[in-house]
Design a protein around this motif. Structure first.
Motif, PDB file in Angstrom:
ATOM      1  N   LEU A  24       0.824  -1.208   0.000  1.00 42.74           N
ATOM      2  CA  LEU A  24       0.000   0.000   0.000  1.00 42.74           C
ATOM      3  C   LEU A  24       0.859   1.260   0.000  1.00 42.74           C
ATOM      4  O   LEU A  24       0.556   2.245  -0.695  1.00 42.74           O
ATOM      5  CB  LEU A  24      -0.951  -0.005   1.195  1.00 42.74           C
ATOM      6  CG  LEU A  24      -2.111  -1.006   1.111  1.00 42.74           C
ATOM      7  CD1 LEU A  24      -2.913  -1.007   2.415  1.00 42.74           C
ATOM      8  CD2 LEU A  24      -3.008  -0.689  -0.065  1.00 42.74           C
ATOM      9  N   ALA A  25       1.954   1.234   0.749  1.00 36.66           N
ATOM     10  CA  ALA A  25       2.858   2.396   0.781  1.00 36.66           C
ATOM     11  C   ALA A  25       3.476   2.625  -0.604  1.00 36.66           C
ATOM     12  O   ALA A  25       3.601   3.769  -1.064  1.00 36.66           O
ATOM     13  CB  ALA A  25       3.936   2.198   1.837  1.00 36.66           C
ATOM     14  N   LEU A  26       3.864   1.550  -1.263  1.00 35.95           N
ATOM     15  CA  LEU A  26       4.427   1.678  -2.604  1.00 35.95           C
ATOM     16  C   LEU A  26       3.390   2.206  -3.598  1.00 35.95           C
ATOM     17  O   LEU A  26       3.716   3.025  -4.471  1.00 35.95           O
ATOM     18  CB  LEU A  26       4.984   0.335  -3.075  1.00 35.95           C
ATOM     19  CG  LEU A  26       6.291  -0.122  -2.411  1.00 35.95           C
ATOM     20  CD1 LEU A  26       6.654  -1.527  -2.862  1.00 35.95           C
ATOM     21  CD2 LEU A  26       7.415   0.848  -2.739  1.00 35.95           C
ATOM     22  N   LEU A  27       2.157   1.769  -3.485  1.00 35.53           N
ATOM     23  CA  LEU A  27       1.098   2.272  -4.358  1.00 35.53           C
ATOM     24  C   LEU A  27       0.854   3.757  -4.138  1.00 35.53           C
ATOM     25  O   LEU A  27       0.718   4.529  -5.100  1.00 35.53           O
ATOM     26  CB  LEU A  27      -0.201   1.491  -4.129  1.00 35.53           C
ATOM     27  CG  LEU A  27      -0.273   0.090  -4.749  1.00 35.53           C
ATOM     28  CD1 LEU A  27      -1.507  -0.646  -4.268  1.00 35.53           C
ATOM     29  CD2 LEU A  27      -0.273   0.206  -6.248  1.00 35.53           C
ATOM     30  N   VAL A  28       0.815   4.196  -2.885  1.00 36.62           N
ATOM     31  CA  VAL A  28       0.603   5.610  -2.584  1.00 36.62           C
ATOM     32  C   VAL A  28       1.786   6.435  -3.096  1.00 36.62           C
ATOM     33  O   VAL A  28       1.612   7.501  -3.692  1.00 36.62           O
ATOM     34  CB  VAL A  28       0.389   5.811  -1.062  1.00 36.62           C
ATOM     35  CG1 VAL A  28       0.438   7.285  -0.678  1.00 36.62           C
ATOM     36  CG2 VAL A  28      -0.939   5.196  -0.638  1.00 36.62           C
TER      37      VAL A  28
END
Length: 172
Positions: A24-28
């Motif tokens: 999720l952090a990489l997507l954001v």
């Protein structure tokens, strides 16, 4: 034994949770970068877009408009003059020697050579017909092909007529 299973499940759940949080952090972060970095526009695409949305004409009004219109006409005339073949010369020999000699010397494509015998039937049709065939192109009954303007569309009609006149004056 049961205790080991619970410890394994607890650790496995924490690893899966950690991986979900990292994903999720990489997507954001990717979404943020996509918004911050401007897209690269191809120069070809930019030119095509500018050509597509360019105005079709100009509006000239008043004294300033008349001066702008005169400048635009002069620029258009200069651009058109640069597109005329052989610097706009009306010397038929120059045009013949640079363009026509390839076919009319050797008879390529059924072209009449520079002797009177090949031209007598054509001359009988009149010079206006010869001009028309030279300017617009012609396919003769014998299969001979005369491309429009000798294959050089940059020639003006006056240049073609001057060349036809030169050919008629220089038949052997």
């Amino acid at each position: 034994m049961r205790n080991y299973d619970l410890v394994f499940l607890k650790h496995f759940s924490m690893v899966i949770g950690f991986l979900v949080v990292v994903s999720l952090a990489l997507l954001v972060f990717a979404h943020y970068l996509n918004g911050v970095i401007p897209p690269e526009v191809s120069p070809t695409a930019a030119r095509a877009t500018q050509a597509r949305i360019a105005p079709a004409g100009d509006v000239y009004a008043g004294a300033t408009g008349a001066a702008s219109q005169a400048a635009a006409q002069a620029a258009a005339a200069a651009a058109a003059a640069s597109q005329v073949a052989y610097d706009g010369t009306l010397d038929g020999s120059v045009i013949f020697n640079n363009l026509c000699t390839g076919c009319h010397t050797a008879g390529v494509g059924g072209a009449p050579t520079m002797d009177q015998a090949h031209w007598s039937a054509r001359i009988a049709q009149g010079t206006e017909t010869l001009y028309k065939h030279a300017i617009d192109g012609y396919t003769g009954p014998d299969g001979g092909i005369m491309p429009p303007k000798g294959g050089n569309p940059a020639l003006s009609d006056e240049q073609v007529k001057a060349t036809v006149d030169w050919i008629l004056d220089n038949l052997k």
